[in-house]
Structures are given as C-alpha cells and as structure tokens.
Write a protein that holds these residues in place. Structure first.
Motif, PDB file in Angstrom:
ATOM      1  N   LYS A  34       0.854  -1.184   0.000  1.00 56.74           N
ATOM      2  CA  LYS A  34       0.000   0.000   0.000  1.00 56.74           C
ATOM      3  C   LYS A  34       0.895   1.242   0.000  1.00 56.74           C
ATOM      4  O   LYS A  34       1.880   1.304   0.752  1.00 56.74           O
ATOM      5  CB  LYS A  34      -0.860  -0.005   1.265  1.00 56.74           C
ATOM      6  CG  LYS A  34      -1.677   1.245   1.456  1.00 56.74           C
ATOM      7  CD  LYS A  34      -2.334   1.257   2.813  1.00 56.74           C
ATOM      8  CE  LYS A  34      -2.971   2.613   3.032  1.00 56.74           C
ATOM      9  NZ  LYS A  34      -3.280   2.884   4.395  1.00 56.74           N
ATOM     10  N   PRO A  35       0.572   2.253  -0.814  1.00 51.91           N
ATOM     11  CA  PRO A  35       1.358   3.490  -0.785  1.00 51.91           C
ATOM     12  C   PRO A  35       1.333   4.110   0.615  1.00 51.91           C
ATOM     13  O   PRO A  35       0.306   4.138   1.280  1.00 51.91           O
ATOM     14  CB  PRO A  35       0.639   4.405  -1.787  1.00 51.91           C
ATOM     15  CG  PRO A  35      -0.123   3.476  -2.680  1.00 51.91           C
ATOM     16  CD  PRO A  35      -0.504   2.302  -1.821  1.00 51.91           C
ATOM     17  N   ALA A  36       2.502   4.575   1.064  1.00 54.83           N
ATOM     18  CA  ALA A  36       2.610   5.200   2.385  1.00 54.83           C
ATOM     19  C   ALA A  36       3.313   6.554   2.312  1.00 54.83           C
ATOM     20  O   ALA A  36       3.529   7.190   3.330  1.00 54.83           O
ATOM     21  CB  ALA A  36       3.364   4.272   3.345  1.00 54.83           C
ATOM     22  N   GLY A  37       3.663   6.973   1.096  1.00 56.77           N
ATOM     23  CA  GLY A  37       4.318   8.268   0.930  1.00 56.77           C
ATOM     24  C   GLY A  37       5.280   8.260  -0.234  1.00 56.77           C
ATOM     25  O   GLY A  37       5.251   7.375  -1.089  1.00 56.77           O
ATOM     26  N   GLY A  38       6.143   9.242  -0.262  1.00 62.41           N
ATOM     27  CA  GLY A  38       7.130   9.332  -1.318  1.00 62.41           C
ATOM     28  C   GLY A  38       7.577  10.754  -1.529  1.00 62.41           C
ATOM     29  O   GLY A  38       7.266  11.655  -0.745  1.00 62.41           O
ATOM     30  N   GLY A  39       8.322  10.962  -2.601  1.00 60.63           N
ATOM     31  CA  GLY A  39       8.818  12.286  -2.942  1.00 60.63           C
ATOM     32  C   GLY A  39       9.865  12.193  -4.023  1.00 60.63           C
ATOM     33  O   GLY A  39      10.001  11.173  -4.699  1.00 60.63           O
ATOM     34  N   ARG A  40      10.614  13.279  -4.179  1.00 66.33           N
ATOM     35  CA  ARG A  40      11.735  13.351  -5.118  1.00 66.33           C
ATOM     36  C   ARG A  40      12.938  13.897  -4.360  1.00 66.33           C
ATOM     37  O   ARG A  40      12.791  14.763  -3.503  1.00 66.33           O
ATOM     38  CB  ARG A  40      11.425  14.312  -6.275  1.00 66.33           C
ATOM     39  CG  ARG A  40      10.479  13.763  -7.304  1.00 66.33           C
ATOM     40  CD  ARG A  40      10.313  14.807  -8.430  1.00 66.33           C
ATOM     41  NE  ARG A  40       9.576  14.331  -9.556  1.00 66.33           N
ATOM     42  CZ  ARG A  40      10.030  13.547 -10.535  1.00 66.33           C
ATOM     43  NH1 ARG A  40      11.259  13.136 -10.511  1.00 66.33           N
ATOM     44  NH2 ARG A  40       9.280  13.179 -11.517  1.00 66.33           N
ATOM     45  N   THR A  41      14.106  13.391  -4.706  1.00 66.64           N
ATOM     46  CA  THR A  41      15.293  13.900  -4.039  1.00 66.64           C
ATOM     47  C   THR A  41      15.528  15.361  -4.436  1.00 66.64           C
ATOM     48  O   THR A  41      15.236  15.767  -5.562  1.00 66.64           O
ATOM     49  CB  THR A  41      16.533  13.057  -4.384  1.00 66.64           C
ATOM     50  OG1 THR A  41      16.722  13.021  -5.801  1.00 66.64           O
ATOM     51  CG2 THR A  41      16.404  11.638  -3.845  1.00 66.64           C
TER      52      THR A  41
END
Length: 114
Positions: free
Chosen positions: A34-41
C-alpha cells in the motif's frame, strides 16, 4: 516524530542524485503493498521525510522504490536497473529510518544510515 528519509548519491559522477522519484510502500499482506508516501530527491540528493502526512510508522515491512530509469534518462545514461527496491522491517519502538542509496548505472548499494 517518526521519519523515513533517504539520500541518493551517484557514485559514477561523484555527486548527489537530484530529482530521483522515490515511492514508500507498506506491506498490508504478503506481497500486497500500500502506498505510504514518497517524494523526489532535492538538489543534495535527499528526501527528509518520505512518510506521507497522516501516516504513522508502525511495525511491519516497508519498501522504498527508487525510479532510477527516470534519473538515468535525464542524465542521458542507460542504466541496468530501471527500479531499485529496498525492503526493510520496522520493529515496535523504531522511530527513524534513514536508508541511503549509492547508485551507478550498473550497480547499487544500500545500508541503514543514522
């Protein structure tokens, strides 16, 4: 505060890997994520907090999925690994995880940072 962070270094170029998309997922059941977050460096290759707002760091398995193909394509380099997946376990009481990625077109290494 509970955090999951990362730092991506391009070891072939000797520089931080900027603008790498990173997804954070939590295992709900065997092989069901399940997706729990993320981002880009950022320009320094860092994501200070990958855990989505409102998500709590609970015991279980998590994984970071680094979209290395997008990064290498932007560098006009053909990489061997289009995705790098790093799966790790969170135990009760754990509050901070820093998972760095050392990356080159044909290899990668990861470890638990501080």
């Amino acid at each position: 505060m509970s955090t999951i962070s990362t730092h991506v270094l391009d070891t072939a170029r000797g520089k931080p890997a900027a603008d790498v998309p990173v997804r954070l997922e939590r295992e709900e059941a065997p092989d069901r994520w399940k997706p729990a977050g993320g981002g880009r460096t950022d320009a320094n290759g860092r994501c200070a907090q990958l855990l989505a707002e409102g998500e709590k760091l609970t015991a279980g398995n998590y994984r970071l999925v680094f979209d290395t193909k997008t990064y290498f394509t932007a560098q006009k380099i053909e990489g061997l690994y289009p995705l790098v997946q790093v799966t790790f376990s969170v135990r009760d009481g754990d509050g901070h995880f820093h998972i760095p990625l050392l990356l080159s077109p044909n290899s990668y290494t990861t470890y638990r940072g501080s």
